[in-house]
Design a protein around this motif. Structure first.
Motif, mmCIF file in Angstrom:
data_model
loop_
_atom_site.group_PDB
_atom_site.id
_atom_site.type_symbol
_atom_site.label_atom_id
_atom_site.label_comp_id
_atom_site.label_asym_id
_atom_site.label_seq_id
_atom_site.Cartn_x
_atom_site.Cartn_y
_atom_site.Cartn_z
ATOM 1 N N PHE A 83 14.167 57.204 20.099
ATOM 2 C CA PHE A 83 15.166 57.423 21.150
ATOM 3 C C PHE A 83 16.325 56.433 21.016
ATOM 4 O O PHE A 83 17.469 56.774 21.291
ATOM 5 C CB PHE A 83 14.505 57.378 22.529
ATOM 6 C CG PHE A 83 13.535 58.502 22.700
ATOM 7 C CD1 PHE A 83 13.988 59.790 22.892
ATOM 8 C CD2 PHE A 83 12.172 58.291 22.599
ATOM 9 C CE1 PHE A 83 13.110 60.861 22.999
ATOM 10 C CE2 PHE A 83 11.274 59.353 22.697
ATOM 11 C CZ PHE A 83 11.743 60.641 22.903
ATOM 12 N N GLU A 84 16.016 55.219 20.575
ATOM 13 C CA GLU A 84 17.098 54.257 20.334
ATOM 14 C C GLU A 84 18.030 54.774 19.237
ATOM 15 O O GLU A 84 19.253 54.692 19.367
ATOM 16 C CB GLU A 84 16.524 52.894 19.943
ATOM 17 C CG GLU A 84 17.627 51.894 19.625
ATOM 18 C CD GLU A 84 17.120 50.462 19.484
ATOM 19 O OE1 GLU A 84 15.924 50.226 19.714
ATOM 20 O OE2 GLU A 84 17.950 49.592 19.159
ATOM 21 N N SER A 85 17.446 55.312 18.171
ATOM 22 C CA SER A 85 18.302 55.805 17.083
ATOM 23 C C SER A 85 19.127 57.012 17.542
ATOM 24 O O SER A 85 20.308 57.123 17.227
ATOM 25 C CB SER A 85 17.467 56.148 15.845
ATOM 26 O OG SER A 85 16.776 57.367 16.013
ATOM 27 N N LYS A 89 23.243 56.875 17.744
ATOM 28 C CA LYS A 89 24.076 57.853 17.045
ATOM 29 C C LYS A 89 25.003 58.581 18.006
ATOM 30 O O LYS A 89 26.179 58.783 17.708
ATOM 31 C CB LYS A 89 23.190 58.851 16.281
ATOM 32 C CG LYS A 89 22.518 58.238 15.056
ATOM 33 C CD LYS A 89 21.547 59.233 14.420
ATOM 34 C CE LYS A 89 20.514 58.524 13.554
ATOM 35 N NZ LYS A 89 19.424 59.442 13.162
ATOM 36 N N GLU A 90 24.471 58.956 19.170
ATOM 37 C CA GLU A 90 25.289 59.693 20.142
ATOM 38 C C GLU A 90 26.362 58.783 20.734
ATOM 39 O O GLU A 90 27.539 59.149 20.824
ATOM 40 C CB GLU A 90 24.382 60.270 21.239
ATOM 41 C CG GLU A 90 25.094 61.043 22.332
ATOM 42 C CD GLU A 90 25.587 62.420 21.885
ATOM 43 O OE1 GLU A 90 25.587 62.693 20.665
ATOM 44 O OE2 GLU A 90 25.995 63.206 22.761
ATOM 45 N N VAL A 102 24.633 53.341 12.510
ATOM 46 C CA VAL A 102 23.253 53.484 12.021
ATOM 47 C C VAL A 102 23.300 53.965 10.580
ATOM 48 O O VAL A 102 23.919 54.976 10.276
ATOM 49 C CB VAL A 102 22.475 54.496 12.888
ATOM 50 C CG1 VAL A 102 21.091 54.772 12.293
ATOM 51 C CG2 VAL A 102 22.347 53.994 14.322
ATOM 52 N N TYR A 103 22.624 53.229 9.686
ATOM 53 C CA TYR A 103 22.602 53.622 8.275
ATOM 54 C C TYR A 103 21.357 54.434 7.926
ATOM 55 O O TYR A 103 21.355 55.227 6.998
ATOM 56 C CB TYR A 103 22.626 52.378 7.371
ATOM 57 C CG TYR A 103 23.783 51.436 7.586
ATOM 58 C CD1 TYR A 103 25.089 51.922 7.780
ATOM 59 C CD2 TYR A 103 23.594 50.049 7.593
ATOM 60 C CE1 TYR A 103 26.152 51.053 7.966
ATOM 61 C CE2 TYR A 103 24.662 49.177 7.769
ATOM 62 C CZ TYR A 103 25.934 49.680 7.966
ATOM 63 O OH TYR A 103 26.977 48.828 8.145
ATOM 64 N N ASP A 253 20.929 48.023 21.373
ATOM 65 C CA ASP A 253 19.608 48.123 22.004
ATOM 66 C C ASP A 253 19.442 49.210 23.072
ATOM 67 O O ASP A 253 18.860 48.943 24.134
ATOM 68 C CB ASP A 253 19.244 46.769 22.635
ATOM 69 C CG ASP A 253 18.948 45.700 21.597
ATOM 70 O OD1 ASP A 253 18.889 46.045 20.400
ATOM 71 O OD2 ASP A 253 18.791 44.531 21.978
ATOM 72 N N PRO A 254 19.861 50.449 22.800
ATOM 73 C CA PRO A 254 19.657 51.487 23.822
ATOM 74 C C PRO A 254 18.273 52.127 23.762
ATOM 75 O O PRO A 254 18.151 53.346 23.857
ATOM 76 C CB PRO A 254 20.759 52.504 23.487
ATOM 77 C CG PRO A 254 20.902 52.403 22.013
ATOM 78 C CD PRO A 254 20.622 50.961 21.645
ATOM 79 N N GLU A 255 17.239 51.337 23.615
ATOM 80 C CA GLU A 255 15.912 51.947 23.487
ATOM 81 C C GLU A 255 15.401 52.528 24.809
ATOM 82 O O GLU A 255 14.470 53.325 24.813
ATOM 83 C CB GLU A 255 14.900 50.950 22.904
ATOM 84 C CG GLU A 255 14.718 49.695 23.696
ATOM 85 C CD GLU A 255 14.128 48.556 22.831
ATOM 86 O OE1 GLU A 255 13.663 48.816 21.720
ATOM 87 O OE2 GLU A 255 14.144 47.402 23.288
#
Lengths: 417, 417
Positions: A83-85, A89-90, A102-103, A253-255
């Motif tokens: 969910f963090e990824s 991305k969003e 994000v790579y 850190d949007p986990e």
């Protein structure tokens, strides 16, 4: 490398892993001779490695299946990395200037490879404790919040897109439950994890637990947090989730991200600035009385809301004939009703933000997780006095928030405590 | 029979199908000699067959991939049958006395086999038009609403269960979108599907489209409908979704079910009783002035809310130390705060119900789908006069709902229009 199961990182395995992932190794020009790897996670939940060589750098963040500082006794799904990824991305798509790229993401390994925010980036909270001014902070955060919240709300989107994404982020329920517990529940009851500056605040902590009108209000906010899918929110937007230089502001850190009430993000940011304000008296010394800095914090609070308001409503104006389904242009089709609608929406959002902000302040003083702003004040009596002022303001705000009409009134209230 | 793709039913294929499904054929004692099959769907969206022989009976309901009365030009996902079967099973579990049993569900065929509600069961709306009193109606509907709403809310459940089910029902988005359009949008704009008793109500329909404060309120309700996952709601709980005898009350057709605001169900039921009330003057004749019946409807409206209130709060009291996460017993731990919390919750729910009920009245008078209560009044001038009174009441309720403190005040207001 395609791993069939989760494995916690260590230095050696990390390098092996990077070698097998082109999106990462290419950042290092595939050169592993001069490699530097530093573990820097100071959080409670994750491993964080900075990987660099003269050709480039990135950060590797791995979620562990428990709350790290407490240990394996407090399990915590590592699916939060997924969910963090998604959220990175969003948010990065919507506000690329303020979100690290994000790579690479590996769901099995709960591992994110992303941009390393190079020095002099530091955690905003540390900058606030050090008394450093960030002239673009309010502008940048207003921009980040306005874009990420507006573009994921029904002001911009169809209900089909909305429900699809709401359903997806329902999967992040364990992190939501952690917030429900530590923000909306534990501070209002006797809980083994709660702590406060004792004995100074013993009576204050007890008063929070016995304040019926306060508990009534916090219940309303808790329900709103759980039930109201208003926009994709960061979910943990305090000053420890922001990295800054004078020129750059980066939200990390949007986990805890999910579809929730916008005011939870705005309140988190404003509430943590208020905490920083009340901590200043504890950091003042003969060299610096922090008076000017306190004024800068107040101005940043005021500007953050006002600039957010401007940016958010101008996005709304710009897209009012778009696909957003909350206010169809064929219905809200005259300037008078458009104005009424915006005023009501923004007033409700302001009150939500005050409520959530207040709840975030309270939990940082009598709940499990405290903030370094106060923790770094070594004189406990002095710390307690700073904390009590913040706590009293927050209790008032939570109960009386609907009486405030603008951020200037909040600044006045802060000055009075 | 295991079909690999959807196929619309016809009499011959229906029998073949039944023979292949033991859960259905067993109801007929596997005897197909004396079979009666009647197509009775008077709705807009589905085939409905009553299948019976001397040994037993059931209903077969098949969702078609379009709105039947309009034809294939208005497509509508047949996946709604899946959500209808889910909702029927969940509501049936929670309120078995008031929901027909599901015998069989076939997702490929969008087909539900369920209890046939034998005569003298009729659609409640037809009973209300005929002037028939149902002495147990208020009690039964209060019981159905209290149980289905309470037990699927956070007053009873954990947030883990809640988010799992919210995510599942997000899939019913197409039906939600239909409601958004026909209830919250079309009546407030020029739309090709709108109609009203013209020319009598031309000015009234226009006034709805030009009423800014009304449009402000309906926007708030629309957002709440889309964003607030408070409980599993039926989603279409009007008097055409209830079958009755003097002794029995059965709620059918929950194909619009999803996690939404409780007030939408309560409002749908009360709003349609109010429509029935205002239609009575159009049904009065020399043999029956309908005065006594109007009093019975008013009493049923009042009793429905009051009995719902009693049942809902008594379920709450009974389960207040359970797993519900909205109000943890360790926080809301004294009678005083418990009372405050319930009063606030029920007042908010009352206001929501009034708002949604009013929106449902308005859309039945100036939107696409009208009600037989009014449609069966052949004298257009008389019909328009009945409709105008209902419309005027609804506009007032939608705008002023927060000023009402109890259902008795609503009854008084209805009498004044």
């Amino acid at each position: 490398m395609s791993l069939s199961e989760f494995r916690p990182l260590d230095d050696k395995f990390l390098i092996e892993y990077i070698k097998s992932v082109p999106a990462l190794s290419s950042k290092l020009a595939d050169n592993f001779d001069d490699l530097s790897v530093k573990e820097v996670g100071d959080g409670n939940l994750n491993f964080v490695f900075i990987v660099s060589n003269p050709a480039g750098s990135f950060v590797i963040k791995q979620a562990l299946p428990y709350v790290r500082c407490i240990g394996e006794s407090w399990p915590m799904t590592k699916e939060r990395a997924y969910f963090e990824s998604l959220a990175l991305k969003e948010e990065g798509r919507l506000s690329p200037e303020h979100v690290p790229e994000v790579y690479h993401f590996d769901r099995t390994m709960s591992l994110i490879g992303m941009r390393y925010l190079e020095p002099p980036h530091i955690i905003l909270r540390k900058g606030l404790i050090a008394g450093i001014e960030y002239p673009l902070l309010a502008q940048h955060m207003a921009d980040f919040m306005a874009k990420t919240l507006f573009f994921t709300s029904l002001l911009f989107r169809s209900t089909s897109d909305h429900k699809r994404d709401v359903a997806e982020f329902c999967g992040n329920v364990e992190l939501c439950r952690l917030t429900e517990q530590v923000v909306f529940s534990d501070p209002y009851k006797v809980s083994q994890y709660n702590r406060w500056t004792s004995p100074y605040l013993d009576r204050d902590a007890e008063a929070v637990r016995e304040d019926n009108p306060l508990k009534l209000e916090v219940a309303e906010l808790k329900s709103k947090f759980i039930e109201r899918a208003q926009a994709l929110i960061h979910g943990d937007l305090h000053t420890g989730s922001v990295m800054v230089t004078r020129e750059s502001t980066q939200v990390i850190d949007p986990e805890f991200a999910f579809y929730g009430p916008m005011g939870f993000d705005i309140g988190a940011f404003l509430g943590n600035l208020i905490l920083a304000f009340f901590a200043q008296d504890g950091h003042a010394d003969q060299a610096n009385d922090r008076k000017a800095y306190k004024e800068w914090i107040l101005k940043t609070i005021e500007d953050s809301w006002n600039l957010f308001y401007q940016k958010f409503t101008s996005l709304w104006d710009e897209h009012k004939n778009g696909a957003g389904e909350a206010y169809l242009p064929t219905i809200y089709n005259n300037p008078e009703v458009q104005l009424l609608v915006q005023k009501k929406y923004m007033t409700d959002l302001f009150h939500d933000s005050l409520g959530f902000g207040a709840a975030k302040i309270i939990r940082r003083i009598v709940g499990v997780a405290h903030v370094e702003d106060f923790e770094s004040i070594t004189d406990a009596a002095k710390r307690a006095s700073c904390e009590r002022r913040a706590l009293d303001l927050a209790k008032m705000l939570l109960k009386e928030r609907r009486k405030f009409e603008g951020i200037a009134e909040i600044i006045s209230a802060i000055r009075q405590y």
